[in-house]
Design a protein around this motif. Sequence first.
Motif, PDB file in Angstrom:
ATOM      1  N   VAL A 331     -32.214   2.918  51.256  1.00  0.00           N
ATOM      2  CA  VAL A 331     -32.238   1.675  50.472  1.00  0.00           C
ATOM      3  C   VAL A 331     -32.031   0.436  51.339  1.00  0.00           C
ATOM      4  N   GLY A 332     -31.775   0.630  52.622  1.00  0.00           N
ATOM      5  CA  GLY A 332     -31.496  -0.494  53.506  1.00  0.00           C
ATOM      6  C   GLY A 332     -32.598  -0.713  54.519  1.00  0.00           C
ATOM      7  N   ILE A 333     -32.398  -1.732  55.355  1.00  0.00           N
ATOM      8  CA  ILE A 333     -33.359  -2.037  56.420  1.00  0.00           C
ATOM      9  C   ILE A 333     -32.700  -1.824  57.776  1.00  0.00           C
ATOM     10  N   LEU A 334     -33.537  -1.646  58.794  1.00  0.00           N
ATOM     11  CA  LEU A 334     -33.056  -1.319  60.140  1.00  0.00           C
ATOM     12  C   LEU A 334     -33.617  -2.328  61.141  1.00  0.00           C
ATOM     13  N   PRO A 335     -32.952  -3.473  61.297  1.00  0.00           N
ATOM     14  CA  PRO A 335     -33.423  -4.478  62.258  1.00  0.00           C
ATOM     15  C   PRO A 335     -33.431  -3.906  63.673  1.00  0.00           C
ATOM     16  N   THR A 336     -34.467  -4.221  64.426  1.00  0.00           N
ATOM     17  CA  THR A 336     -34.562  -3.688  65.781  1.00  0.00           C
ATOM     18  C   THR A 336     -35.614  -4.418  66.586  1.00  0.00           C
ATOM     19  N   GLY A 337     -35.456  -4.380  67.896  1.00  0.00           N
ATOM     20  CA  GLY A 337     -36.498  -4.852  68.784  1.00  0.00           C
ATOM     21  C   GLY A 337     -37.423  -3.694  69.129  1.00  0.00           C
ATOM     22  N   GLN A 338     -38.597  -4.015  69.650  1.00  0.00           N
ATOM     23  CA  GLN A 338     -39.537  -2.961  70.034  1.00  0.00           C
ATOM     24  C   GLN A 338     -38.987  -2.078  71.142  1.00  0.00           C
ATOM     25  N   VAL A 339     -37.995  -2.594  71.869  1.00  0.00           N
ATOM     26  CA  VAL A 339     -37.391  -1.821  72.950  1.00  0.00           C
ATOM     27  C   VAL A 339     -36.768  -0.531  72.445  1.00  0.00           C
ATOM     28  N   VAL A 340     -36.540  -0.409  71.143  1.00  0.00           N
ATOM     29  CA  VAL A 340     -35.966   0.811  70.575  1.00  0.00           C
ATOM     30  C   VAL A 340     -36.774   2.041  70.977  1.00  0.00           C
ATOM     31  N   GLY A 341     -38.085   1.861  71.151  1.00  0.00           N
ATOM     32  CA  GLY A 341     -38.940   2.995  71.470  1.00  0.00           C
ATOM     33  C   GLY A 341     -38.771   3.563  72.859  1.00  0.00           C
ATOM     34  N   VAL A 342     -38.027   2.862  73.735  1.00  0.00           N
ATOM     35  CA  VAL A 342     -37.784   3.376  75.085  1.00  0.00           C
ATOM     36  C   VAL A 342     -36.293   3.587  75.340  1.00  0.00           C
ATOM     37  N   ILE A 343     -35.516   3.674  74.277  1.00  0.00           N
ATOM     38  CA  ILE A 343     -34.092   3.993  74.383  1.00  0.00           C
ATOM     39  C   ILE A 343     -33.872   5.370  73.774  1.00  0.00           C
ATOM     40  N   ASP A 344     -33.228   6.264  74.527  1.00  0.00           N
ATOM     41  CA  ASP A 344     -33.077   7.642  74.038  1.00  0.00           C
ATOM     42  C   ASP A 344     -31.658   8.171  74.203  1.00  0.00           C
ATOM     43  N   SER A 345     -30.676   7.272  74.368  1.00  0.00           N
ATOM     44  CA  SER A 345     -29.309   7.739  74.579  1.00  0.00           C
ATOM     45  C   SER A 345     -28.318   6.747  73.988  1.00  0.00           C
ATOM     46  N   LEU A 346     -27.053   7.191  73.877  1.00  0.00           N
ATOM     47  CA  LEU A 346     -25.979   6.366  73.324  1.00  0.00           C
ATOM     48  C   LEU A 346     -24.823   6.290  74.319  1.00  0.00           C
ATOM     49  N   PRO A 347     -25.026   5.634  75.450  1.00  0.00           N
ATOM     50  CA  PRO A 347     -23.972   5.545  76.468  1.00  0.00           C
ATOM     51  C   PRO A 347     -22.879   4.575  76.052  1.00  0.00           C
ATOM     52  N   ARG A 348     -21.794   4.560  76.804  1.00  0.00           N
ATOM     53  CA  ARG A 348     -20.773   3.546  76.607  1.00  0.00           C
ATOM     54  C   ARG A 348     -21.293   2.220  77.156  1.00  0.00           C
ATOM     55  N   VAL A 349     -20.756   1.131  76.649  1.00  0.00           N
ATOM     56  CA  VAL A 349     -21.194  -0.197  77.070  1.00  0.00           C
ATOM     57  C   VAL A 349     -21.030  -0.375  78.580  1.00  0.00           C
ATOM     58  N   ALA A 350     -19.919   0.097  79.129  1.00  0.00           N
ATOM     59  CA  ALA A 350     -19.685  -0.034  80.572  1.00  0.00           C
ATOM     60  C   ALA A 350     -20.770   0.682  81.367  1.00  0.00           C
ATOM     61  N   GLU A 351     -21.263   1.797  80.849  1.00  0.00           N
ATOM     62  CA  GLU A 351     -22.346   2.514  81.524  1.00  0.00           C
ATOM     63  C   GLU A 351     -23.642   1.714  81.476  1.00  0.00           C
ATOM     64  N   VAL A 352     -23.922   1.110  80.326  1.00  0.00           N
ATOM     65  CA  VAL A 352     -25.137   0.304  80.189  1.00  0.00           C
ATOM     66  C   VAL A 352     -25.142  -0.813  81.232  1.00  0.00           C
ATOM     67  N   LEU A 353     -24.046  -1.561  81.310  1.00  0.00           N
ATOM     68  CA  LEU A 353     -23.996  -2.680  82.239  1.00  0.00           C
ATOM     69  C   LEU A 353     -23.929  -2.206  83.685  1.00  0.00           C
ATOM     70  N   GLY A 354     -23.254  -1.094  83.921  1.00  0.00           N
ATOM     71  CA  GLY A 354     -23.216  -0.543  85.269  1.00  0.00           C
ATOM     72  C   GLY A 354     -24.592  -0.144  85.753  1.00  0.00           C
TER      73      GLY A 354
END
Length: 369
Positions: A331-354
């Motif tokens: 029943v809801g919407i899922l806002p997202t950028g097109q970059v979603v299609g090349v993201i395949d993991s859920l790392p910690r924020v520190a890992e993303v920036l590292g």
Amino acid sequence: MSEGPNTTHAALTTRFSKLVGVRLPVVQTGMGWVSGATLTAATANAGGLGILASATMTFDELDDAITRVAAATDAPFGVNLLPAQADLDRGLGLMEERGVAVASFAGPPSAKVVTRLNDAGIHTMVTVGARRHAEKMAGLGVACIIAQGGEGGGHTGAVPTSLLVPDVADAVGAGTTAGPTGDGVIVLGAGGYRDGRGLVAALAQGADGIAMGTRFLLTAESGVPDEIKAIYLKTPVTGTVRTTAIDGAPQRVIATDVIAALESGIAPVRVANALRNALKFRALTGTSMKDLITTGLAMRKNQDLTWAQLAMAANAPMLTKAAMVDGQAEVGILPTGQVVGVIDSLPRVAEVLGDIVTEAEATLERLAG
């Protein structure tokens, strides 16, 4: 409290990182129902600029969120605001009292608000989707402009990031006479960024850093329900759509049955449903009916909305809440950028920036070689 990387390449210490006082020229955008205290503090501690999304909070909730972030980090952070929200003055006062570093806006703040923030030593950051909007904001004296291309998530323009960022940088960025000090406004790129190569590309196009939403939404510290994150991770690059059926303004979301139904629905029915959502949003945020009407009229004037668009304005936050908070993708919407299609993991924020720093430094070295 710091746990993120330090930069070793001079190019990664930019005008933005120096102005705001962060180690990395990377911003976590203020996403409604997503950018709470946990995600914002994690970003700040990892070296980026975390931003709280206040528009979906009551004043007391914002007060508590700022307290929680300040207790979790000694690094700068920001708060995202709506230019026409009823309690804007009160929110600005809270930010002044607490020493919040940055006030960000997805729409154009007034000259009076920008002047007030500048006088208080709070840096104003405004997201734009066109060169002319960047020029207008530079004329008001904002410190930083986020140039978000059409690849970006949520409300977004039509110009691709690769064209918008250099165009805005040429108009108001470093080397121009724009801005209050006459040495150019700080420009950040947004829309399609996720890694160090993107950061280097933005710098090459004249930006002073990047802002990301979807990449931070898909992290361990993001409070979005796991079942909703799983939908994002399965979405291909071609799985998003830019639609005006949600609230009358172009918005990029994941293409779902909900979006298909909204786009095929009869306009009067969509408006009636949106009015019901406006009342729900009023109750959740503690907004009085008088303030809701006042805010709506201000939005209509400042954003040139039709009455139908104005009636639909509360649709986006309520439909977003259904998915991002309640986990009801049906029943809801899922806002997202097109970059979603090349993201395949859920790392910690520190890992993303590292990883961004490591890849950016390697890319710069490769180019220099």
